[in-house]
Design a protein around this motif. Structure first.
Motif, PDB file in Angstrom:
ATOM      1  N   TYR A  70       0.817  -1.211   0.000  1.00 40.62           N
ATOM      2  CA  TYR A  70       0.000   0.000   0.000  1.00 40.62           C
ATOM      3  C   TYR A  70       0.855   1.268   0.000  1.00 40.62           C
ATOM      4  O   TYR A  70       0.492   2.274  -0.620  1.00 40.62           O
ATOM      5  CB  TYR A  70      -0.955  -0.009   1.200  1.00 40.62           C
ATOM      6  CG  TYR A  70      -2.059  -1.020   1.083  1.00 40.62           C
ATOM      7  CD1 TYR A  70      -2.927  -1.005  -0.012  1.00 40.62           C
ATOM      8  CD2 TYR A  70      -2.244  -2.009   2.051  1.00 40.62           C
ATOM      9  CE1 TYR A  70      -3.936  -1.952  -0.143  1.00 40.62           C
ATOM     10  CE2 TYR A  70      -3.254  -2.955   1.932  1.00 40.62           C
ATOM     11  CZ  TYR A  70      -4.094  -2.920   0.835  1.00 40.62           C
ATOM     12  OH  TYR A  70      -5.083  -3.852   0.717  1.00 40.62           O
ATOM     13  N   TRP A  73       1.983   1.784  -3.519  1.00 48.08           N
ATOM     14  CA  TRP A  73       0.840   2.225  -4.329  1.00 48.08           C
ATOM     15  C   TRP A  73       0.637   3.738  -4.191  1.00 48.08           C
ATOM     16  O   TRP A  73       0.394   4.438  -5.190  1.00 48.08           O
ATOM     17  CB  TRP A  73      -0.419   1.474  -3.912  1.00 48.08           C
ATOM     18  CG  TRP A  73      -1.578   1.710  -4.829  1.00 48.08           C
ATOM     19  CD1 TRP A  73      -2.571   2.631  -4.684  1.00 48.08           C
ATOM     20  CD2 TRP A  73      -1.837   1.022  -6.050  1.00 48.08           C
ATOM     21  NE1 TRP A  73      -3.444   2.561  -5.732  1.00 48.08           N
ATOM     22  CE2 TRP A  73      -3.020   1.586  -6.588  1.00 48.08           C
ATOM     23  CE3 TRP A  73      -1.203  -0.014  -6.741  1.00 48.08           C
ATOM     24  CZ2 TRP A  73      -3.564   1.138  -7.789  1.00 48.08           C
ATOM     25  CZ3 TRP A  73      -1.746  -0.452  -7.933  1.00 48.08           C
ATOM     26  CH2 TRP A  73      -2.916   0.119  -8.442  1.00 48.08           C
ATOM     27  N   ASP A  74       0.754   4.252  -2.974  1.00 46.90           N
ATOM     28  CA  ASP A  74       0.624   5.706  -2.753  1.00 46.90           C
ATOM     29  C   ASP A  74       1.696   6.472  -3.523  1.00 46.90           C
ATOM     30  O   ASP A  74       1.419   7.519  -4.117  1.00 46.90           O
ATOM     31  CB  ASP A  74       0.746   6.030  -1.257  1.00 46.90           C
ATOM     32  CG  ASP A  74      -0.483   5.639  -0.465  1.00 46.90           C
ATOM     33  OD1 ASP A  74      -1.562   5.440  -1.070  1.00 46.90           O
ATOM     34  OD2 ASP A  74      -0.377   5.525   0.775  1.00 46.90           O
TER      35      ASP A  74
END
Length: 325
Positions: A70, A73-74
């Motif tokens: 995650y 992904w950011d």
């Protein structure tokens, strides 16, 4: 790399094998496009250097697999959001077509890299997703190791795990660059033995000139050269040695690599925005001009100086990423 103070230096390609600008801009709430004073480099400053290719690393210090997923992904979302609002958009190099476009049109090139493959240790299928999102360079670890491989913060005797072996083979098939910076010594030798493609150590220096575990010993330097790979000299004082003149010290490391592996093995890997501590004389990408001139002053030919500035990295990009269609 073409101008200095309005004066033509030489229209030669420069390549920087590593920076952490995406993370630095993300954490400070600024843009990677325009100069804000919060990052060492921006897309604007890099565009003034063309022809230039910049490796941009995506680094997340959350080392559990899903948290790392995650976090990356950011950073990817942040990078592409910035890119979409950038005039004269850089070329994200993913294959031979985009590489040729970058060179032919004299545009800034970007190669996206992931520093530490923690998101892959439980799920190698995520590599396909990273590939589709433009990632073309990957290091298996940062300092802490994972299920794939030992890191430089682990025991030197911990090398590739079975998942790591599969990952290296898959990267070879896809045409992704393997980055050996930060990996354990045993992991280094395991990958050297296993891979059938050239490798890079994107931001590593010479252990014999500066005694830091992150640096490569002479045997490792020769092994990268034997693989037709490149070592990008890092500008961080902890890895250079604490001499006053940063430019001269960078070239000391370049010279040592050349003496061991030949003029085809040395490159640059600044680590801009991965440190707050830069040596005297180095503040941003413009220092590449001074490095080029210092290499020439030490008696190297223009051909060999051009190899160090970017030609060697370009050769490896062509040999690995350039095989993607």
């Amino acid at each position: 790399m073409s101008m200095k103070g309005g004066r033509i230096v030489k229209n030669i390609l420069s390549v920087d094998g590593h920076c952490d600008t995406v993370l630095k801009a993300f954490e400070t709430g600024t843009s990677i496009i325009k100069d804000s004073g919060k990052t060492h480099i921006t897309l604007s400053s890099l565009s003034r250097m063309v022809p230039h290719i910049q490796f941009m690393a995506l680094f997340c210090d959350r080392f559990k697999s899903m948290e790392h997923f995650y976090g990356l992904w950011d950073l990817l979302d942040f990078f592409y959001m910035n890119l979409s609002s950038c005039e004269n958009s850089p070329v994200v190099i993913t294959d031979r077509v985009s590489l040729d476009e970058c060179i032919r049109e004299n545009r800034l090139g970007i190669i996206l890299a992931v520093e530490g493959a923690y998101l892959l240790e439980d799920n190698l299928h995520r590599l396909d997703m990273l590939y589709k999102l433009g990632i073309r360079c990957l290091s298996l670890t940062w300092n802490p190791g994972n299920k794939l491989c030992g890191g430089i913060g682990d025991s030197d005797s911990r090398g590739l795990g079975s998942q790591g072996v599969r990952l290296v083979k898959k990267m070879n098939r896809l045409g992704m660059l393997i980055d050996l910076s930060h990996i354990s010594e045993r992991g280094f030798w395991d990958i050297i033995e296993l891979t059938d493609r050239p490798v890079i150590a994107s931001h590593s220096n010479c252990l014999s000139l500066c005694n830091n575990k992150r640096n490569l010993d002479d045997r490792q330097i020769k092994a990268v050269a034997d693989k037709n790979g490149v070592i990008g000299v890092n500008f961080v004082p902890d890895f250079l040695g604490r001499k006053r003149d940063g430019i001269s010290t960078v070239v000391d490391h370049i010279e040592h690599i050349v003496q061991l592996g030949g003029p085809g093995c040395a490159g640059l890997g600044s680590d801009f925005d991965g440190t707050e501590d830069l040596p005297e004389g180095i503040t941003g990408i413009e220092c590449f001009y001074e490095i080029y001139e210092e290499v020439l002053k030490r008696g190297y030919s223009e051909e060999d100086a051009a190899k160090v500035m970017g030609g060697n990295m370009l050769r490896v990009i062509e040999d690995v990423i350039g095989q993607c269609r």
